[in-house]
Enzyme design. Structure first.
Site, short mmCIF file in Angstrom:
data_model
loop_
_atom_site.label_atom_id
_atom_site.label_comp_id
_atom_site.label_asym_id
_atom_site.label_seq_id
_atom_site.Cartn_x
_atom_site.Cartn_y
_atom_site.Cartn_z
N THR A 367 0.83 -1.20 0.00
CA THR A 367 0.00 0.00 0.00
C THR A 367 0.87 1.25 0.00
O THR A 367 2.09 1.17 0.01
CB THR A 367 -0.93 0.01 1.25
N GLY A 450 0.98 -4.52 4.41
CA GLY A 450 0.12 -5.66 4.64
C GLY A 450 -0.17 -5.96 6.10
O GLY A 450 -0.54 -5.07 6.87
#
Length: 545
Positions: A367, A450
């Site tokens: 991300t 994650g």
């Protein structure tokens, strides 16, 4: 601390507020007006330029996020989701934005069972939930922005049309994703220039994605969730066996909620509520509150052991209790109670591991995290993701939109709180965070990576509040994640700590990729200044003015 991360040796006396400049490392970034921190210098610059043009923290975060959706394609994109925390003027009520997408209306657990699908494959169309980012961006701008998507998407459009230069960490991830991209749907065409993974210094152009962004800039969310773009995404997914419909896309909405919190070391720490997993981080803090971490060194066996045990307890809680509250009952009050933390936390021993059931989360994605504090002290803690690196490896055929695989986080297990169901949102991994003191914003921060994210946030926060490290030192310090029964330690963890953890029963493994990345902005209200830090594990930086 450890030389490998640019900090002074553990037994060297540290001058207050001063790092040892003889070791490689980064200084904290300081400014009076505004501060941003992102995982890419160009995104940080886009955010600063937005602020200088009169934009708010919301405007700057979304300009940066949109640009990252082009130039950091392994981590984020307009085919993904986002969450955000926003505190106007840095005091008073905090607003939580849930920009996560839902499963198609036809995604009944029974359908998967009947078709012999016991777990949702990471690169199947069934892993694609409706992307929530674009609608969330528009919702946040409606509430807190001065500019619209028409203006804020321009840096992203320019990067996609004219080309962007691949940064080192992005090239590293691109190489690791090469086999996945070779096998994906339309990914070789869009993401393997000349049939190879992009390398540092390559210039990448994505004209189809630029055209899609132009349509969104012109029409707003309708340019994504309705019309030609939505039609192409649905056609691509259904052509691969997906259950998605145009109605699934057109019906997507963003949820605005009240964040959840706990108190640690005199600070209220805030997270988005479920289906976000931020409650995991808060349970970890509650467990660690049972101990006095200040008795130990930041790089010590005791500190890493306690962090691992708190993580094991919190992740077990998450697996047993957390799902989309629109579909299952999540007793947040009980889970965040001190009694709940003490149920297991009081049993922690310093010379051995707790006997806990094994937990194996479905996914461990990537991300980007962005934090912005503007001159009015509006605070935006913002995270955007396409789940695993390069998401589902499915690119919408005509639009260049790389679709997330967040749906692989569902269980196919009827009765489980995170079992897939029509219109249900999966249990996420991405979590922005905000810490306040006496109601005022003190720290806007996040750690990517994650399943590591709750542990990473606890690690960074306790580095600052318990061990007195500055923003950059707190981010730099070596990390570990107890995941699926193995303690995964970065290279910077001292050998004596590794051996000490082994001696009390931890199975240890090294890493080929570091644990995530991170950014943070610290607000000093008395001095009227801002301090920023950004993770050397990524390509980014903090910038202020």
């Amino acid at each position: 601390m450890n030389k490998a991360v640019g900090c002074a040796p553990p037994n060297e006396e540290r001058v207050s507020g001063m790092r040892n400049f003889q070791f490689a490392g980064r200084s904290t970034v300081h400014a009076r007006n505004a501060m941003v921190a992102t995982s890419h210098p160009q995104a940080s610059l886009a955010a600063i330029e937005t602020l200088r043009a009169g934009g708010t923290a919301a405007d700057a975060a979304i300009a940066a996020s949109a640009l990252l959706a082009v130039i950091e394609p392994q981590s984020t994109g307009i085919g993904g989701d986002c969450f955000a925390l926003y505190q106007p003027k840095g005091e008073g009520p905090i607003v939580s934005y849930n920009g996560s997408g839902r499963a198609p209306k036809a995604a009944h657990a029974e359908w998967f069972v009947e078709h012999g699908i016991n777990a949702i494959p990471l690169t199947s169309p069934h892993s694609v939930t409706i992307p929530g980012a674009i609608d969330a961006w528009a919702t946040i701008l409606r509430d807190h922005g001065r500019f619209g998507l028409d203006q804020l998407l321009q840096p992203a459009i320019k990067a996609a049309e004219d080309g962007y230069v691949v940064a080192p960490r992005i090239a590293f991830d691109w190489k690791n994703g090469f086999e996945k991209l070779k096998k994906g749907a339309n990914t070789a065409r869009y993401l393997l220039p000349h049939g190879e993974a992009a390398v540092t210094g390559d210039v990448i152009r994505q004209p189809e994605l630029a055209q899609t962004l132009r349509l969104i800039a012109k029409l707003g969310p309708d340019g994504f969730y309705k019309g030609a773009v939505a039609e192409d995404m649905v056609a691509t997914l259904r052509g691969l066996g997906g259950l998605h419909t145009l109605e699934d896309f057109a019906g997507h909405t963003t949820e605005t909620t009240t964040p959840i919190s706990t108190n640690y070391s005199g600070h209220d720490v805030w997270q988005c509520p479920p289906n976000g997993p931020g409650i995991t981080m808060l349970v970890m803090l509650n467990v660690l509150s049972l101990f006095d971490l200040t008795k130990y060194a930041p790089l010590s066996v005791e500190r890493f052991h306690l962090e691992a045990e708190a993580a094991r307890i919190a992740y077990l809680m998450r697996e047993q209790h957390i799902g989309d509250p629109g579909h299952v009952d999540v007793d947040v009050i009980r889970i965040l109670s001190r009694e709940f933390a003490a149920e297991y936390g009081s049993q922690i021993k310093m010379d051995r591991l707790l006997d806990l059931p094994s937990v194996s989360p479905p996914m461990n994605p990537s991300t980007v995290y962005i934090t912005v504090v503007d001159q009015d002290r509006n605070v935006c803690s913002f995270i955007n993701s396409i789940a695993h690196s390069f998401g589902s490896a499915i690119v919408s055929e005509k639009t260049g939109v790389l679709l997330q695989n967040r749906g692989a986080g569902f269980r196919v297990q009827p009765g489980h709180p995170n079992c897939i169901a029509p219109g249900k949102r999966p249990l996420h991994t991405i979590i922005p965070s905000l810490a306040t003191e006496n109601g005022r914003a003190k720290l806007s921060f996040g750690v990517m990576g994650g399943q590591y994210q709750p542990v990473g946030q606890v690690h960074v926060l306790t580095n600052m509040l318990d061990f007195g490290l500055d923003m950059q030192e707190a981010i730099d310090l070596p990390r570990g994640l107890h995941y699926e029964g193995v303690y995964q330690l970065e290279d910077g963890v001292p050998a004596e700590v590794v051996e000490g953890l082994r001696a009390i029963g931890h199975e240890i493994a090294g890493l080929s990729v570091p644990h995530g990345g991170g950014q943070g902005v610290w607000i000093d209200w008395d001095k009227g200044t801002l301090t920023g830090g950004s993770d050397p594990r990524k390509d980014g930086c903090a910038l202020g003015y």
